[in-house]
Write a protein that holds these residues in place. Structure first.
Motif, PDB file in Angstrom:
ATOM      1  N   GLU A 115      -2.195  58.256  88.003  1.00  0.00           N
ATOM      2  CA  GLU A 115      -2.870  59.128  87.112  1.00  0.00           C
ATOM      3  C   GLU A 115      -1.912  59.817  85.987  1.00  0.00           C
ATOM      4  N   GLN A 147     -10.606  60.976  79.346  1.00  0.00           N
ATOM      5  CA  GLN A 147      -9.087  59.867  79.662  1.00  0.00           C
ATOM      6  C   GLN A 147      -9.192  58.986  78.774  1.00  0.00           C
ATOM      7  N   SER A 158      -9.386  55.975  79.980  1.00  0.00           N
ATOM      8  CA  SER A 158     -10.073  55.281  79.857  1.00  0.00           C
ATOM      9  C   SER A 158     -12.062  55.132  79.913  1.00  0.00           C
ATOM     10  N   ALA A 161     -20.976  47.047  78.163  1.00  0.00           N
ATOM     11  CA  ALA A 161     -22.182  46.415  79.118  1.00  0.00           C
ATOM     12  C   ALA A 161     -21.741  45.595  79.730  1.00  0.00           C
ATOM     13  N   VAL A 189       3.766  57.459  85.162  1.00  0.00           N
ATOM     14  CA  VAL A 189       5.009  56.451  86.023  1.00  0.00           C
ATOM     15  C   VAL A 189       5.577  56.194  84.385  1.00  0.00           C
ATOM     16  N   ASN A 215      -6.888  45.638  81.249  1.00  0.00           N
ATOM     17  CA  ASN A 215      -5.812  45.199  79.652  1.00  0.00           C
ATOM     18  C   ASN A 215      -4.361  45.127  80.020  1.00  0.00           C
ATOM     19  N   PHE A 257     -14.106  44.255  80.295  1.00  0.00           N
ATOM     20  CA  PHE A 257     -14.056  44.473  81.546  1.00  0.00           C
ATOM     21  C   PHE A 257     -14.530  44.082  83.472  1.00  0.00           C
ATOM     22  N   ASN A 258     -15.992  42.790  81.836  1.00  0.00           N
ATOM     23  CA  ASN A 258     -16.218  42.574  83.025  1.00  0.00           C
ATOM     24  C   ASN A 258     -15.274  40.993  83.735  1.00  0.00           C
TER      25      ASN A 258
HETATM   26  C1  LIG Z   1     -14.416  49.737  71.486  1.00  0.00           C
HETATM   27  C2  LIG Z   1     -14.817  48.668  72.681  1.00  0.00           C
HETATM   28  C3  LIG Z   1     -15.742  48.289  73.757  1.00  0.00           C
HETATM   29  C4  LIG Z   1     -15.528  47.828  74.520  1.00  0.00           C
HETATM   30  N1  LIG Z   1     -16.578  47.410  75.478  1.00  0.00           N
HETATM   31  C5  LIG Z   1     -16.632  46.565  76.653  1.00  0.00           C
HETATM   32  C6  LIG Z   1     -17.998  45.865  76.872  1.00  0.00           C
HETATM   33  O1  LIG Z   1     -19.164  46.167  76.146  1.00  0.00           O
HETATM   34  N2  LIG Z   1     -17.704  45.392  78.400  1.00  0.00           N
HETATM   35  C7  LIG Z   1     -16.598  45.232  78.463  1.00  0.00           C
HETATM   36  O2  LIG Z   1     -16.581  44.710  79.781  1.00  0.00           O
HETATM   37  N3  LIG Z   1     -15.388  45.470  78.396  1.00  0.00           N
HETATM   38  C8  LIG Z   1     -15.614  46.258  77.453  1.00  0.00           C
HETATM   39  N4  LIG Z   1     -14.316  47.174  76.576  1.00  0.00           N
HETATM   40  C9  LIG Z   1     -13.362  46.655  77.022  1.00  0.00           C
HETATM   41  C10 LIG Z   1     -12.576  47.831  77.935  1.00  0.00           C
HETATM   42  O3  LIG Z   1     -13.177  49.000  77.237  1.00  0.00           O
HETATM   43  C11 LIG Z   1     -11.197  47.879  78.506  1.00  0.00           C
HETATM   44  O4  LIG Z   1     -11.388  46.195  79.397  1.00  0.00           O
HETATM   45  C12 LIG Z   1     -11.702  48.487  79.515  1.00  0.00           C
HETATM   46  O5  LIG Z   1     -11.064  49.882  79.139  1.00  0.00           O
HETATM   47  C13 LIG Z   1     -10.309  48.363  80.701  1.00  0.00           C
HETATM   48  O6  LIG Z   1      -9.291  49.373  81.409  1.00  0.00           O
HETATM   49  P1  LIG Z   1      -8.171  50.120  82.327  1.00  0.00           P
HETATM   50  O7  LIG Z   1      -8.532  50.167  83.079  1.00  0.00           O
HETATM   51  O8  LIG Z   1      -7.536  48.196  82.511  1.00  0.00           O
HETATM   52  O9  LIG Z   1      -7.146  49.928  80.964  1.00  0.00           O
HETATM   53  P2  LIG Z   1      -7.583  51.593  79.869  1.00  0.00           P
HETATM   54  O10 LIG Z   1      -9.090  51.859  80.090  1.00  0.00           O
HETATM   55  O11 LIG Z   1      -7.034  51.886  78.972  1.00  0.00           O
HETATM   56  O12 LIG Z   1      -6.719  52.630  81.197  1.00  0.00           O
HETATM   57  C14 LIG Z   1      -5.421  52.864  82.021  1.00  0.00           C
HETATM   58  C15 LIG Z   1      -4.858  53.515  82.493  1.00  0.00           C
HETATM   59  O13 LIG Z   1      -3.803  53.795  82.342  1.00  0.00           O
HETATM   60  C16 LIG Z   1      -3.434  55.505  83.297  1.00  0.00           C
HETATM   61  N5  LIG Z   1      -1.459  55.249  81.696  1.00  0.00           N
HETATM   62  C17 LIG Z   1      -1.740  54.605  81.823  1.00  0.00           C
HETATM   63  N6  LIG Z   1      -0.438  54.710  80.904  1.00  0.00           N
HETATM   64  C18 LIG Z   1       0.597  55.688  82.627  1.00  0.00           C
HETATM   65  C19 LIG Z   1       2.235  55.810  83.234  1.00  0.00           C
HETATM   66  N7  LIG Z   1       2.792  55.536  83.015  1.00  0.00           N
HETATM   67  N8  LIG Z   1       1.363  56.827  84.109  1.00  0.00           N
HETATM   68  C20 LIG Z   1       0.152  56.581  84.861  1.00  0.00           C
HETATM   69  N9  LIG Z   1      -0.413  56.748  84.310  1.00  0.00           N
HETATM   70  C21 LIG Z   1      -0.590  55.593  83.102  1.00  0.00           C
HETATM   71  C22 LIG Z   1      -3.706  55.617  81.210  1.00  0.00           C
HETATM   72  O14 LIG Z   1      -4.002  57.415  81.621  1.00  0.00           O
HETATM   73  C23 LIG Z   1      -5.323  55.430  81.319  1.00  0.00           C
HETATM   74  O15 LIG Z   1      -6.239  56.078  83.048  1.00  0.00           O
HETATM   75  C24 LIG Z   1     -14.330  47.411  75.067  1.00  0.00           C
HETATM   76  C25 LIG Z   1     -13.126  47.611  74.786  1.00  0.00           C
HETATM   77  C26 LIG Z   1     -12.983  48.750  73.321  1.00  0.00           C
HETATM   78  C27 LIG Z   1     -12.451  48.649  73.134  1.00  0.00           C
END
Ligand SMILES: Cc1cc2nc3c(=O)[nH]c(=O)nc-3n(C[C@H](O)[C@H](O)[C@H](O)COP(=O)(O)OP(=O)(O)OC[C@H]3O[C@@H](n4cnc5c(N)ncnc54)[C@H](O)[C@@H]3O)c2cc1C
Length: 415
Positions: free
Chosen positions: A38, A51, A53, A60, A144, A304, A317-318
């Motif tokens: 991370e 951070q 995320s 929800a 990374v 994502n 996210f679900n």
């Molecule tokens: C306004 C908003 C509201 C939302 N509400 C909902 C909801 O109610 N219900 C729902 O199901 N979903 C919701 N979502 C979607 C949800 O937020 C995402 O699905 C979720 O954040 C995805 O998480 P992730 O871990 O894939 O990506 P991220 O949250 O972007 O995490 C990626 C991680 O990777 C790390 N990273 C990136 N590149 C590197 C690298 N090269 N080396 C090391 N680390 C790295 C980053 O620092 C970060 O910590 C919402 C989204 C938004 C924008």
């Protein structure tokens, strides 16, 4: 840091950390060594984590996601700071249609749960940090910079402070988020459509309690959602997700709190009471992005990085969490069959099983978004009749409620 891991997860965000938590119970029995890398520093234990995320947003969680976290063993802690959604109120600004869904009528404890991302992050990271195992390394802060395949292994290049390292592994899971730079570096193309909208988020307080009601309101300028949160400091709080056209986002962010609450009342009405306080605002550009290639020999794209959706239906996210469970299932199977975790046929099979769920979920949120963003009078009439019909038709409401709760498909089981 070891030189070799069976599995390397890039990204310790909500998805990467959930995958590591889901694998923890089987590390010993399957003789697995894994690393989570991370780029943001790991927050102090017990501190709320800031951070990308785990920012000020809330998520929800569908009822099905509760089942997944129960199986991971984190639900008992997670539930100490959650708000249950007991009722959902769906309306269309300026039109007559309204639909109300109720947990009581659907005979379930809750239609879903709202968790603040910071709390979810803290629970997941603490769970990993407290794990009594040498089989899990959390490498952090570390960035990374590249992934490459070599012979039968994958090579992961990373930097910690100013030192460069290289790790070998069988499988790399790219959970590095919607702006994944590794996706570009690996030449993984994606399809992207912009909604020409931003989501403005803020926690808001009203002069009365939310009664565990979640509001979904469609307006001519874009949909908005108000989700119930825990009270804090004597204030009743809700999480606002307000979709605004790109050209208006600076205006909505730039006005003072009083003007913001007045504008919010103008768009949302007074059904949740009088707004009296608003927290810090932030905004997110809204795009539908789907990676064209989600598996390769030795590589899986997850969360994502694989698909980011419009947030209004609260599905992104679900959906990702169901992907986490399916991947764990595949990895357990690979180990039991003595196959490489990076075996393309197995990973392709994992993706093929996920594809239907992704298409259904993405299609649902995209269509809902487009239907309710269209001001064509006939469409507006149609959707309002639809909302009204739904309100008086219990079987149709049950179908909608079950789909919103993630109960229209069996809750995936963690092996
Ligand atoms: C306004 C908003 C509201 C939302 N509400 C909902 C909801 O109610 N219900 C729902 O199901 N979903 C919701 N979502 C979607 C949800 O937020 C995402 O699905 C979720 O954040 C995805 O998480 P992730 O871990 O894939 O990506 P991220 O949250 O972007 O995490 C990626 C991680 O990777 C790390 N990273 C990136 N590149 C590197 C690298 N090269 N080396 C090391 N680390 C790295 C980053 O620092 C970060 O910590 C919402 C989204 C938004 C924008």
């Amino acid at each position: 840091m070891k030189e070799y891991y069976d599995l390397v997860i890039v990204g310790g965000g909500m998805v990467g950390a959930s995958l590591a938590c889901a694998l923890m119970p089987v590390l010993e029995s399957l003789d697995l060594n894994i690393a989570v890398i991370e780029s943001y520093p790991l927050p102090e234990e017990e501190a709320l984590s800031f951070q990308p995320s785990y920012d000020a947003r809330s998520t929800a969680l569908a009822y099905g996601s509760r089942t997944i976290y129960e199986q991971m063993g984190v639900w008992d802690v997670l539930k100490t700071h959650l708000s249950a959604i007991k009722n959902i109120h769906v309306s269309d600004k300026g039109h007559f249609g309204v639909t109300r869904l109720s947990a009581e009528k659907e005979k379930v404890a809750a239609l879903g749960y709202v968790v603040e991302n910071q709390w979810l992050g803290r629970v997941l990271l603490d769970h990993l940090r407290r794990a009594d195992t040498t089989r899990l390394d959390f490498i952090c802060p570390a960035n990374v910079t590249g992934i490459q395949s070599s012979a039968s292994l994958m090579e992961v290049f990373l930097t910690t402070e100013s030192t460069k390292h290289k790790l070998n592994c069988e499988l790399v899971v790219m959970a590095d988020g919607g702006r994944s730079s590794l996706r570009e570096q690996m030449g993984i193309s994606y399809t992207q459509t912009t909604y020409e909208q931003h989501a403005v988020i803020a926690n808001v307080s009203a002069d009365r309690g939310h009664q565990n009601v979640a509001y979904e309101r469609f307006t001519d300028k874009g949909p908005m959602a108000l989700l119930p949160l825990e009270d804090e400091g004597g204030y009743h709080r809700s999480a606002l997700v307000w979709t605004v056209p790109d050209e208006s986002v600076d205006d909505v962010l730039g006005i003072d709190d009083q003007a913001f609450m007045a504008l919010l009342h103008e768009r949302f009405g007074y059904r949740a009471g009088n707004f009296i306080k608003v927290g810090e605002r932030a905004s997110y550009p809204l795009k539908l992005t789907v990676a064209d290639e989600q598996v390769r020999q030795g590589v899986v794209v997850l969360g994502n990085a694989a698909h980011s959706l419009h947030p209004i239906a609260g599905q992104g996210f679900n959906l990702a969490l169901r992907g986490v469970v399916a991947l764990v299932d595949t990895l357990v199977y690979a180990k039991k069959q003595n196959k490489s975790l990076g075996d393309l046929a197995l990973l392709q099979n994992f993706y093929d099983r996920q594809k239907g769920d992704q298409e259904r979920t993405i299609g649902f949120s995209d269509r809902t978004m487009k239907l309710f963003s269209n001001n064509q009078p006939l469409l507006a009439l149609g959707r309002n009749l639809g909302l009204q019909l739904l309100d008086v038709c219990p079987p149709a409401k049950t179908v909608l409620a079950r789909s919103a709760m993630g109960l229209d498909m069996p809750a995936p089981e963690l092996k």
